[in-house]
Design a protein around this motif. Structure first.
Motif, mmCIF file in Angstrom:
data_model
loop_
_atom_site.group_PDB
_atom_site.id
_atom_site.type_symbol
_atom_site.label_atom_id
_atom_site.label_comp_id
_atom_site.label_asym_id
_atom_site.label_seq_id
_atom_site.Cartn_x
_atom_site.Cartn_y
_atom_site.Cartn_z
ATOM 1 N N UNK A 18 -68.054 207.002 12.251
ATOM 2 C CA UNK A 18 -68.556 207.998 11.651
ATOM 3 C C UNK A 18 -68.069 209.374 11.934
ATOM 4 N N UNK A 19 -67.375 209.395 13.220
ATOM 5 C CA UNK A 19 -66.935 210.669 13.648
ATOM 6 C C UNK A 19 -65.423 210.871 13.322
ATOM 7 N N UNK A 20 -64.872 209.924 12.495
ATOM 8 C CA UNK A 20 -63.437 210.109 12.132
ATOM 9 C C UNK A 20 -62.588 209.587 13.229
ATOM 10 N N UNK A 21 -63.071 208.454 14.300
ATOM 11 C CA UNK A 21 -62.106 208.059 15.244
ATOM 12 C C UNK A 21 -61.982 206.699 14.765
ATOM 13 N N UNK A 22 -60.713 205.760 15.025
ATOM 14 C CA UNK A 22 -60.474 204.401 14.797
ATOM 15 C C UNK A 22 -61.862 203.544 15.502
ATOM 16 N N UNK A 23 -62.129 202.377 14.950
ATOM 17 C CA UNK A 23 -63.117 201.513 15.410
ATOM 18 C C UNK A 23 -62.856 201.071 16.958
ATOM 19 N N UNK A 62 -52.109 186.942 20.181
ATOM 20 C CA UNK A 62 -51.161 185.751 19.516
ATOM 21 C C UNK A 62 -51.033 185.802 18.050
ATOM 22 N N UNK A 63 -52.248 185.882 17.314
ATOM 23 C CA UNK A 63 -52.364 185.921 15.975
ATOM 24 C C UNK A 63 -51.838 187.302 15.374
ATOM 25 N N UNK A 64 -52.075 188.393 15.936
ATOM 26 C CA UNK A 64 -51.538 189.523 15.602
ATOM 27 C C UNK A 64 -49.974 189.496 15.796
ATOM 28 N N UNK A 91 -49.453 195.608 20.938
ATOM 29 C CA UNK A 91 -50.770 195.066 20.183
ATOM 30 C C UNK A 91 -51.202 196.530 19.638
ATOM 31 N N UNK A 92 -51.301 197.559 20.414
ATOM 32 C CA UNK A 92 -51.859 198.753 19.915
ATOM 33 C C UNK A 92 -51.067 199.167 18.795
ATOM 34 N N UNK A 93 -49.672 199.319 18.859
ATOM 35 C CA UNK A 93 -49.150 200.063 18.068
ATOM 36 C C UNK A 93 -48.982 199.290 16.733
ATOM 37 N N UNK A 94 -48.751 197.898 16.807
ATOM 38 C CA UNK A 94 -48.827 197.082 15.618
ATOM 39 C C UNK A 94 -50.260 197.047 15.178
ATOM 40 N N UNK A 95 -51.281 197.212 15.676
ATOM 41 C CA UNK A 95 -52.483 197.552 14.929
ATOM 42 C C UNK A 95 -52.674 198.777 14.375
ATOM 43 N N UNK A 96 -52.367 199.702 15.080
ATOM 44 C CA UNK A 96 -52.253 201.113 13.904
ATOM 45 C C UNK A 96 -51.227 200.990 12.905
ATOM 46 N N UNK A 97 -50.240 200.611 13.081
ATOM 47 C CA UNK A 97 -49.205 200.565 11.955
ATOM 48 C C UNK A 97 -49.592 199.619 10.733
ATOM 49 N N UNK A 98 -50.385 198.546 11.226
ATOM 50 C CA UNK A 98 -50.780 197.551 10.295
ATOM 51 C C UNK A 98 -52.227 198.205 9.406
ATOM 52 N N UNK A 113 -42.200 202.144 10.710
ATOM 53 C CA UNK A 113 -42.599 201.034 11.028
ATOM 54 C C UNK A 113 -41.872 199.861 11.493
ATOM 55 N N UNK A 114 -40.781 199.574 10.600
ATOM 56 C CA UNK A 114 -39.914 198.543 11.214
ATOM 57 C C UNK A 114 -39.223 198.989 12.430
ATOM 58 N N UNK A 115 -38.818 200.378 12.517
ATOM 59 C CA UNK A 115 -38.012 200.619 13.896
ATOM 60 C C UNK A 115 -38.970 200.663 15.039
ATOM 61 N N UNK A 116 -40.230 201.172 14.932
ATOM 62 C CA UNK A 116 -41.101 201.257 15.817
ATOM 63 C C UNK A 116 -41.405 199.645 16.123
ATOM 64 N N UNK A 117 -41.652 198.740 15.557
ATOM 65 C CA UNK A 117 -41.634 197.220 15.717
ATOM 66 C C UNK A 117 -40.423 196.688 16.496
ATOM 67 N N UNK A 118 -39.367 197.051 15.951
ATOM 68 C CA UNK A 118 -38.131 196.524 16.510
ATOM 69 C C UNK A 118 -38.014 197.022 17.915
ATOM 70 N N UNK A 119 -38.376 198.228 18.010
ATOM 71 C CA UNK A 119 -38.060 198.793 19.621
ATOM 72 C C UNK A 119 -39.207 198.118 20.389
ATOM 73 N N UNK A 120 -40.366 197.766 19.969
ATOM 74 C CA UNK A 120 -41.346 197.161 20.861
ATOM 75 C C UNK A 120 -41.107 195.756 21.184
ATOM 76 N N UNK A 121 -40.234 195.087 20.154
ATOM 77 C CA UNK A 121 -40.041 193.856 20.571
ATOM 78 C C UNK A 121 -38.844 193.994 21.522
#
Length: 294
Positions: free
Chosen positions: A19-24, A61-63, A124-131, A141-149
């Motif tokens: 309600x105040x504009x932040x992610x759940x 694991x599911x993410x 997890x956090x980065x993938x969650x935000x990007x998704x 997004x692809x570059x970020x996920x590649x770096x994270x992997x």
């Protein structure tokens, strides 16, 4: 009782911060802190945290499995991914090591291990935000996920060296996994469009990928990601990802609750977090430079 408490707190505080504009997810973190602070008053069972930790692990694991379903494996070999991950890893250690030595009373080896740990980002956090922003297939997004992997692979190597352990010889069978792709494609086609499709995804992410990799001494998270990536080129990969979406989102709430339940940081941790926050612009510059080289 436990389910009522953590679902109730997570929903209520998630709704408030939204309600105040932040992610759940910020609300879920706060809910974890509240549960940790009131556990004795609520008479929660002592096994409660372990249950939530297990739920959180399933969510992770599911993410990563669904991230793998959208992954182009060839992107991992691109210069922006290899260079970005390596540069970020080395410079993060160089910059955080003095801060660790200054704030904490630890040996050089302990300080180095802490600096190495802090060089990794939260996949997890980065993938969650990007998704959530539907940017996981965008270039950045692809570059970020590649770096994270790549960071996750480095983390696996570092943890093995630090613990003095090595994967089982059976881990070499991982290199033969591409031979299973035709069989996985046939099973996916035969699973239909309803409950069998969901069970097929859960079996790959949690059982074959997650538990299977653990049995040979590898990371279960890596296993879920690998099996997702093996199906990435299948025409129904998107359908499989959508079928697991609600289950994944529910379990991921446990991941953020778990962080809060582990307790509030002490004064030294707050001080260290403040010092590390000063390095965030540099980390952002590193990632941006990797994605958009001059």
């Amino acid at each position: 009782m436990l389910e009522a408490v953590w679902i109730g707190f997570a929903f209520s505080l998630g709704l408030v911060v939204r309600a105040i504009g932040l992610p759940p997810l910020v609300g879920y973190l706060l809910a974890g802190f509240v549960i940790s602070a009131t556990a004795s008053d609520l008479n929660l069972p002592p096994e409660g945290p372990s249950i939530i930790h297990h739920v959180a692990h399933l969510g992770v694991l599911l993410l990563l499995f669904t991230v793998g379903l959208k992954l182009n494996v060839r992107s991992l070999g691109k210069p922006e991914v290899l260079g970005g991950s390596t540069l970020h890893f080395v410079l993060s250690i160089v910059l955080t090591l003095p801060a660790v030595l200054f704030i904490f009373d630890v040996s050089w080896y302990q300080a180095l291990m802490l600096a190495v740990a802090l060089a990794f980002s939260s996949t997890v956090l980065a993938a969650k935000v990007l998704e959530g922003k539907r940017e996981i297939r965008a270039f950045h997004g692809r570059v970020a996920i590649g770096i994270l992997i790549m960071q996750d692979l480095l983390a696996l190597l570092v943890m093995s060296l630090a613990n003095g352990t090595t994967p089982s010889p059976w881990a070499l069978l991982v290199f033969a996994l591409p031979l299973l792709r035709p069989l996985l494609y046939k099973l996916l086609d035969a699973s239909g469009h309803e409950d069998l499709l969901i069970l097929f995804g859960l079996m790959l992410a949690l059982v074959i990928g997650g538990q299977g990799f653990e049995l040979v001494g590898l990371s279960s998270e890596l296993g879920a990601l690998v099996f997702g990536a093996m199906l990435a080129k299948h025409p129904r990969a998107g359908e499989l990802s959508k079928s697991l979406w609600s289950i994944k989102e529910f379990f991921l709430v446990g991941f953020f609750l778990q962080i809060g339940i582990d307790g509030l940081p002490d004064a030294n941790a707050w001080l260290f977090a403040g010092v590390m926050s000063l390095l965030l612009p540099l980390k952002a510059l590193l990632f941006f430079s990797a994605a958009y080289p001059v």
